[in-house]
Design a protein around this motif. Structure first.
Motif, mmCIF file in Angstrom:
data_model
loop_
_atom_site.group_PDB
_atom_site.id
_atom_site.type_symbol
_atom_site.label_atom_id
_atom_site.label_comp_id
_atom_site.label_asym_id
_atom_site.label_seq_id
_atom_site.Cartn_x
_atom_site.Cartn_y
_atom_site.Cartn_z
ATOM 1 N N GLY A 55 0.768 -1.228 0.000
ATOM 2 C CA GLY A 55 0.000 0.000 0.000
ATOM 3 C C GLY A 55 0.798 1.276 0.000
ATOM 4 N N PHE A 56 0.097 2.335 -0.363
ATOM 5 C CA PHE A 56 0.642 3.685 -0.382
ATOM 6 C C PHE A 56 -0.349 4.608 0.307
ATOM 7 C CE2 PHE A 56 2.920 1.559 -3.640
ATOM 8 C CZ PHE A 56 4.131 2.221 -3.781
ATOM 9 N N GLN A 57 0.163 5.610 0.987
ATOM 10 C CA GLN A 57 -0.673 6.597 1.674
ATOM 11 C C GLN A 57 -0.401 7.982 1.093
ATOM 12 O OE1 GLN A 57 -2.860 5.903 4.296
ATOM 13 N NE2 GLN A 57 -2.400 3.777 3.782
ATOM 14 N N HIS A 58 -1.415 8.818 1.097
ATOM 15 C CA HIS A 58 -1.248 10.219 0.710
ATOM 16 C C HIS A 58 -1.672 11.061 1.907
ATOM 17 C CE1 HIS A 58 -1.343 13.959 -1.451
ATOM 18 N NE2 HIS A 58 -0.845 13.347 -2.517
ATOM 19 N N GLN A 59 -0.720 11.718 2.517
ATOM 20 C CA GLN A 59 -1.001 12.467 3.744
ATOM 21 C C GLN A 59 -1.982 13.611 3.517
ATOM 22 O OE1 GLN A 59 -0.070 11.429 6.747
ATOM 23 N NE2 GLN A 59 0.794 9.693 5.648
ATOM 24 N N GLU A 60 -1.833 14.337 2.420
ATOM 25 C CA GLU A 60 -2.701 15.480 2.149
ATOM 26 C C GLU A 60 -4.143 15.035 1.868
ATOM 27 O OE1 GLU A 60 -3.229 18.993 -1.186
ATOM 28 O OE2 GLU A 60 -1.263 18.038 -0.951
#
Length: 165
Positions: A55-60
């Motif tokens: 997985g990947f996360q996008h903080q914004e």
């Protein structure tokens, strides 16, 4: 085969937000290329306790994306049924067909070691909200995904019992 959104984000689309998901699961045979594109858009690989394996996360944006497979329903889904939605400003996005999504939820409901009532509830909600479904295809897909343990009739009876209680 183009990347296809599956899982909770597809449930959220088909239930028009009645069931909310915090991530987007994607099927694509081009995982590495897809992940490079995510990184270019500001997504960061998940690390640490509780992180998705792929997985990947996008903080914004506050959500994650995970590649969960290379083939839609391990090749059992009819590619011609994929829902393609055109986006404002150009481009489009593909979602798993409603029938395949319901069958997937039934398969997860049926997965050992215990029945996942939340997956049965999602399948029921999807069926209740569906404007149209190909019942013959859906019945076959539910049977396939549950190893013959369940059918569309079981799900319809469950929905009817919920409506009468």
């Amino acid at each position: 085969m183009r990347p296809v959104i599956v899982g909770g984000a597809a449930v959220e689309l088909y239930t028009q937000g009645a069931i909310v998901s915090g991530d987007i699961d994607v099927i694509t045979p081009w995982q590495e290329t897809f992940e490079v594109a995510l990184e270019k858009e500001g997504f960061v690989r998940s690390v640490g306790f509780g992180a998705f394996a792929r997985g990947f996360q996008h903080q914004e944006f506050g959500f994650g994306v995970e590649v969960v497979g290379r083939q839609l329903m391990e090749g059992h889904a009819d590619q011609d049924r994929v829902l393609i939605i055109d986006l404002e400003g150009g481009g489009n996005v593909s979602f798993i067909a409603l029938e395949d999504l319901i069958a997937d939820r039934m398969g997860q409901y049926n997965a050992p070691p215990n029945m996942r009532d939340d997956m049965l509830q999602q399948a029921a909600e999807l069926l209740k909200l569906a404007e149209t479904v190909d019942k013959a295809y859906l019945d076959r897909r539910i049977s396939d995904e549950t190893g013959g343990d369940f059918s569309l009739l079981f799900l319809e009876n469950y929905v009817n019992a919920q409506n009468n209680s």
